[in-house]
Design a protein around this motif. Structure first.
Motif, PDB file in Angstrom:
ATOM      1  N   ASP A   1      52.234 148.329  76.340  1.00 31.91           N
ATOM      2  CA  ASP A   1      52.717 147.381  75.509  1.00 31.91           C
ATOM      3  C   ASP A   1      51.450 146.741  74.766  1.00 31.91           C
ATOM      4  OD1 ASP A   1      51.071 146.398  77.571  1.00 31.91           O
ATOM      5  OD2 ASP A   1      52.341 144.927  78.186  1.00 31.91           O
ATOM      6  N   VAL A   2      50.495 147.751  74.508  1.00 31.55           N
ATOM      7  CA  VAL A   2      49.362 147.389  73.844  1.00 31.55           C
ATOM      8  C   VAL A   2      48.291 146.456  74.511  1.00 31.55           C
ATOM      9  CG1 VAL A   2      50.592 148.111  71.637  1.00 31.55           C
ATOM     10  CG2 VAL A   2      49.942 145.629  72.207  1.00 31.55           C
ATOM     11  N   PHE A   3      48.767 145.810  75.535  1.00 31.90           N
ATOM     12  CA  PHE A   3      47.855 144.791  76.372  1.00 31.90           C
ATOM     13  C   PHE A   3      46.980 145.622  77.300  1.00 31.90           C
ATOM     14  CE2 PHE A   3      51.043 142.066  74.657  1.00 31.90           C
ATOM     15  CZ  PHE A   3      50.199 141.556  73.623  1.00 31.90           C
TER      16      PHE A   3
ATOM     17  N   CYS B   1      53.378 137.172  68.633  1.00 29.33           N
ATOM     18  CA  CYS B   1      53.324 137.613  70.086  1.00 29.33           C
ATOM     19  C   CYS B   1      52.399 138.497  70.658  1.00 29.33           C
ATOM     20  CB  CYS B   1      54.920 138.292  70.242  1.00 29.33           C
ATOM     21  SG  CYS B   1      56.198 137.068  70.053  1.00 29.33           S
ATOM     22  N   ASN B   2      51.316 138.851  69.761  1.00 34.10           N
ATOM     23  CA  ASN B   2      50.317 139.645  70.275  1.00 34.10           C
ATOM     24  C   ASN B   2      49.271 138.654  70.538  1.00 34.10           C
ATOM     25  OD1 ASN B   2      51.133 142.343  69.724  1.00 34.10           O
ATOM     26  ND2 ASN B   2      50.374 142.074  67.669  1.00 34.10           N
ATOM     27  N   ASP B   3      49.467 137.337  70.287  1.00 35.74           N
ATOM     28  CA  ASP B   3      48.495 136.269  70.899  1.00 35.74           C
ATOM     29  C   ASP B   3      49.034 135.668  72.041  1.00 35.74           C
ATOM     30  OD1 ASP B   3      47.276 133.787  71.085  1.00 35.74           O
ATOM     31  OD2 ASP B   3      46.805 133.828  68.923  1.00 35.74           O
TER      32      ASP B   3
ATOM     33  N   PRO C   1      56.830 142.852  74.660  1.00 36.03           N
ATOM     34  CA  PRO C   1      56.491 143.221  73.468  1.00 36.03           C
ATOM     35  C   PRO C   1      57.139 144.727  73.364  1.00 36.03           C
ATOM     36  CG  PRO C   1      54.831 143.482  74.864  1.00 36.03           C
ATOM     37  CD  PRO C   1      55.840 142.678  75.474  1.00 36.03           C
TER      38      PRO C   1
ATOM     39  N   CYS D   1      58.905 134.871  71.953  1.00 35.69           N
ATOM     40  CA  CYS D   1      57.927 136.011  72.565  1.00 35.69           C
ATOM     41  C   CYS D   1      58.443 136.073  73.897  1.00 35.69           C
ATOM     42  CB  CYS D   1      56.616 135.568  72.658  1.00 35.69           C
ATOM     43  SG  CYS D   1      55.947 135.556  70.811  1.00 35.69           S
TER      44      CYS D   1
ATOM     45  N   GLN E   1      44.294 141.189  79.683  1.00 41.55           N
ATOM     46  CA  GLN E   1      45.355 140.885  78.577  1.00 41.55           C
ATOM     47  C   GLN E   1      46.865 140.957  78.762  1.00 41.55           C
ATOM     48  OE1 GLN E   1      43.587 142.785  75.170  1.00 41.55           O
ATOM     49  NE2 GLN E   1      41.628 141.619  75.406  1.00 41.55           N
ATOM     50  N   ASP E   2      47.350 141.694  79.496  1.00 39.14           N
ATOM     51  CA  ASP E   2      48.742 141.887  79.850  1.00 39.14           C
ATOM     52  C   ASP E   2      49.253 141.025  80.663  1.00 39.14           C
ATOM     53  OD1 ASP E   2      51.102 142.975  80.762  1.00 39.14           O
ATOM     54  OD2 ASP E   2      50.502 144.819  80.173  1.00 39.14           O
TER      55      ASP E   2
ATOM     56  N   ASP F   1      53.301 144.910  67.507  1.00 42.22           N
ATOM     57  CA  ASP F   1      52.920 145.367  68.600  1.00 42.22           C
ATOM     58  C   ASP F   1      52.735 146.883  68.947  1.00 42.22           C
ATOM     59  OD1 ASP F   1      53.845 142.844  69.649  1.00 42.22           O
ATOM     60  OD2 ASP F   1      55.919 143.306  70.313  1.00 42.22           O
TER      61      ASP F   1
ATOM     62  N   LEU G   1      44.394 137.426  66.459  1.00 41.17           N
ATOM     63  CA  LEU G   1      45.672 137.977  67.057  1.00 41.17           C
ATOM     64  C   LEU G   1      47.194 137.244  66.357  1.00 41.17           C
ATOM     65  CD1 LEU G   1      44.727 137.887  70.857  1.00 41.17           C
ATOM     66  CD2 LEU G   1      44.774 139.909  69.406  1.00 41.17           C
TER      67      LEU G   1
END
Length: 633
Positions: free
Chosen positions: A142-144, A213-215, A228, A224, A148-149, A250, A210
Motif C-alpha cells: 500500500d506504499v506506506f 489519501c497519501n496524507d 489505498p 479515504c 506510516q501505514d 497511491d 503528501l
C-alpha cells in the motif's frame, strides 16, 4: 482351506472338489489412463473426466488457453491466474459453488489447498500480506512503510502518543508525521488536509508533500475510508477514488509505475500520464526538434532566420508570433514600396503591405489598401500595371482628368458614373459597361437620372438613354420601343450586340457577343436554343422563354438592321412598319419535319403554331389544336 471328503466319495466328488477349492478370485479391470470426456472413471481413482487432475490441462476441460487452474500462477500471460482466468471457467474447482472460503478453515473446492494457500484467495483482503511495523520495509503493497501505514497505528511499535503534543516539533508516536502533519492532531490543528474536499482535489493543501489519501491527516476523510490502491496493474480502481493503477497517486512508488521520462519529440506518451510531447508539462522548456522548444503546452519557434516552420504552426521565422522579440524580426515597417522585396519580413511585399498605404509605388502610382492605384490619369501610361490606361482605369473615375459620365456611357467601375453605378460587361453582359443610377429614380421622368429616363425593370428602377426609330444608340445597343407605338416616344437603348468587337472585356473564356442572347458573355453556355420547349428563361441560351406558345418556346431578339440570329434562327419583326430596331429570333425551318410536335413551318420559314385569333386552315395550324371558322381557338 477345503475339508477332505471320505474315501467313498472321492471319485464322485472329485470334480466338484476341484471346482470349489480352486476357483480364482473375482475379476479386476486393469487400470489405465483417464479418458476425459466419456463420463467414466477410467483409472480407478474415483474421479471422473474433468474432476480427475490428470484432465486439468485437457482442452475438453476448459484448459485450451494454456492456464493451469490450480498452481497459483498466470500461465498464459493474460494477467489472470487460476480461477480468475476465463480459460478456467469449466474447471470444476472454479465453479461458483466450489470456490474457496478464505477464512473457513476447510478446503471447500477440494483442490488440496486451504484458505489463503488456495489461489482463489489471492485477491481476498483476508489474505493480503500484513505490514510488519518495525522492519523499515513496505510489506503489504500500500506504499506506506511501518508506522506510516494506518494498519500499524496503536501497535507496540507505533504508539499514538501525538495527541496533546501537537506543537512540540516531535514525532511522539513514531509514525513519521510531526505535530499537525499527524492525523492524531486533527482536533488540535483545524484547517489542515483533512476534509473530503481537500482529500480528493489532487493537491498538497497543508504543505507536507503528501497529497490527498497519501496524507495521513486524510485517513478519517470519507473519500479515504477505503484502503489505498495496492494492486497497480490489474486495471481496476481498487480504492474507489476514480483513479486506476498508475494513474492513482497511491501507486507512485510501485515498480510497475516507474516509467521513463517524457521524450518531447517522438509523438508518444513516454511517462504514461496520457499527455504526449509538448502537451506534457514535463516538456516545458525542453527541445521538441530542430529550432523548436516546448512552452505552455505547445511547440514554439526557436530559430527565427532559418527559413523553416520549426513548430509546424504554418508560420516561418519572423512571420511566427513566437519570433516577435527576436533581434532579426524587429523591423517596424516596409521601407521601400517599389523594390519587390519584403523589407520588414511580415510576408507582404510593396503595396500588398499595409505599411505602404498612400505611399508612392512609382510615377503616377500610389499604394492603396492592398494594391497599386493609378493617380496620373492623362499621361497615356498604365501606371499601376492593371492593363487599363488613364480614364479607362477605374481608379481615375471622377477625377479632374476623368470626370464622371452620364447614364448609358461606357464604364468599368461605379466611380466613373454620375449615377454611381456601372453595369459592367463582365458582371451584367452590357457591351463596354453601362452607367446608370445607384439610387431609385421616378419612373417615366428624368428625376434621379443623369441624362437618362427612368424605367421600371423588374423590381428596380433604372435610368436608360432615350432613342427613336432605328438610331440614337452606341455600338452594342439597339433602340427598343416597348409598346410598339412610336407616338408614345418611350423607346430606349437596349443591350443588343452584333459582333465580338463590341465586347471589350479581356481575360475571359470564350468571351464575345453571344449570338442567341445578344449579351457580351460566354458565347455558348450550353443551354436550350431557339424553338426548344421551356418553362423559365434561365433554361434558354437567349435568356428568354416565351410561355405564350404551347410547351414554352425559347425565343431571342435581334437587331433588325443586322438581321442576325444564332444558329438557323430567323430575325422577324411582328410590327409593320417597325417602330424600333429590335426584332425576334425564331427557330428556322424548311419543312414541318424541322419543327417539334404541335408546330409547323410557316411562310416565313419559322417554326410556329397559331395563337387564339390567328388565321388557320385546320387544327394543325393552332397551338390549341382547334381551328373554327378559319380562326384558332
Amino acid at each position: 482351506m477345503c475339508r477332505r471328503p471320505g474315501i467313498a466319495l472321492l471319485l464322485l466328488a472329485a470334480v466338484t472338489v476341484v471346482m470349489a477349492c480352486s476357483s480364482p478370485p473375482p475379476h479386476e479391470e486393469p487400470k489405465g489412463p483417464e479418458i476425459c470426456d466419456n463420463n467414466r472413471d477410467d483409472n480407478g481413482d474415483d474421479k471422473i473426466d474433468c474432476a480427475d487432475p490428470l484432465c486439468f490441462r485437457e482442452a475438453v476441460c476448459g484448459m485450451g488457453g494454456g492456464e493451469d487452474c490450480a498452481n497459483g500462477s498466470d500461465d498464459d500471460g493474460d494477467l489472470a491466474a487460476d480461477c480468475d482466468d476465463p480459460d478456467c471457467a469449466a474447471f470444476p474447482a472454479c465453479q461458483s459453488d466450489a470456490r474457496e472460503d478464505c477464512t473457513g478453515g476447510q478446503d471447500e473446492d477440494a483442490d488440496g489447498k486451504l484458505d489463503c494457500l488456495d489461489p482463489d484467495c489471492v485477491s481476498d483482503p483476508a489474505c493480503k500480506p500484513k505490514e510488519i511495523c518495525n522492519n523499515n520495509l513496505e510489506d503489504n503493497g500500500d506504499v506506506f512503510i511501518d508506522c506510516q501505514d494506518p494498519t500499524c497505528a496503536g501497535t507496540a511499535f507505533c504508539p499514538s502518543a501525538e495527541v496533546g503534543a501537537c506543537s512540540d516539533g516531535q514525532d511522539n508516536d513514531l509514525d513519521g508525521a510531526v505535530d499537525c502533519q499527524d492525523a492524531d492532531c486533527l482536533a488540535d490543528c483545524p484547517g489542515g488536509e483533512n476534509t473530503d474536499e481537500l482529500c480528493s482535489n489532487g493537491q498538497d493543501d497543508d504543505g507536507d508533500f503528501l497529497v490527498d489519501c497519501n496524507d495521513g491527516s486524510c485517513k478519517l476523510a470519507q473519500t479515504c475510508k477505503n484502503p489505498p490502491e495496492s494492486l497497480c496493474l490489474d486495471g481496476q480502481d481498487n480504492d474507489g477514488d476514480g483513479k486506476t493503477d498508475c494513474l492513482d497517486p497511491d501507486c507512485v512508488l510501485s515498480p510497475n509505475c516507474q516509467t521513463s521520462a517524457e521524450n518531447c519529440a517522438n509523438g508518444a506518451d513516454d511517462d504514461g500520464d496520457t499527455l504526449s510531447d509538448c502537451a506534457d508539462q514535463d516538456c516545458d522548456g525542453q527541445v521538441c526538434g530542430a529550432g523548436c522548444v516546448c512552452g505552455a503546452g505547445v511547440k514554439t519557434e526557436a530559430l527565427c532566420g532559418d527559413g523553416l516552420d520549426n513548430d509546424a504552426d504554418g508560420a516561418k521565422d519572423c512571420m511566427d508570433s513566437d519570433c516577435a522579440a527576436a533581434s532579426g524580426c524587429q523591423k517596424t515597417s516596409e521601407s521601400d514600396c517599389v523594390n519587390g522585396a519584403d523589407d520588414d519580413g511580415d510576408g507582404a511585399t510593396d503595396c500588398a503591405d499595409p505599411d505602404c498605404v498612400d505611399q508612392s509605388c512609382g510615377a503616377g502610382c500610389t499604394c492603396g489598401p492592398s494594391a497599386k492605384r493609378e493617380t496620373a490619369c492623362n499621361d497615356t501610361s498604365d501606371n499601376d500595371g492593371d492593363g487599363a490606361t488613364d480614364c479607362a482605369d477605374p481608379d481615375c473615375g471622377g477625377t479632374t482628368s476623368c470626370p464622371a459620365v452620364d447614364d448609358g456611357q461606357p464604364c468599368t467601375s461605379d466611380s466613373q458614373c454620375k449615377g454611381a453605378r456601372c453595369l459592367t460587361e463582365i458582371g451584367s453582359g452590357f457591351p463596354g459597361g453601362f452607367c446608370t443610377n445607384a439610387s431609385p429614380c421616378t419612373v417615366g421622368t428624368t428625376n434621379g437620372c443623369h441624362g437618362g429616363t427612368c424605367y421600371q425593370v423588374g423590381s428596380e428602377t433604372r435610368c436608360y438613354i432615350p432613342c427613336s426609330g432605328q438610331s440614337g444608340c452606341r455600338p452594342g445597343y439597339a433602340c427598343f420601343d416597348p409598346d410598339g407605338n412610336a407616338a408614345t416616344q418611350n423607346s430606349v437603348c437596349e443591350t443588343l450586340c452584333t459582333s465580338d468587337s463590341e465586347c471589350t472585356a479581356t481575360g475571359q473564356t470564350n468571351w464575345g457577343c453571344n449570338p442567341w442572347s445578344k449579351y457580351c458573355e460566354n458565347k455558348n453556355k450550353g443551354l436550350k436554343k431557339y424553338g426548344e420547349p421551356c418553362t423559365q428563361s434561365s433554361e434558354c441560351e437567349s435568356d428568354w422563354c416565351y410561355t405564350g406558345l404551347a410547351g414554352g418556346y425559347c425565343l431571342g431578339i435581334c437587331n433588325l438592321q443586322a438581321g442576325t440570329c444564332g444558329g438557323d434562327g430567323v430575325c422577324l419583326d411582328d410590327i409593320n412598319p417597325p417602330t424600333d430596331n429590335v426584332g425576334n429570333c425564331w427557330d428556322g425551318c424548311t419543312s414541318d419535319a424541322d419543327c417539334r410536335s404541335q408546330y409547323f413551318c410557316d411562310a416565313a420559314n419559322t417554326c410556329y403554331c397559331g395563337l387564339p385569333g390567328d388565321i388557320c386552315i385546320s387544327g394543325d395550324d393552332c397551338c390549341s389544336g382547334s381551328c373554327f371558322l378559319f380562326s384558332c381557338d
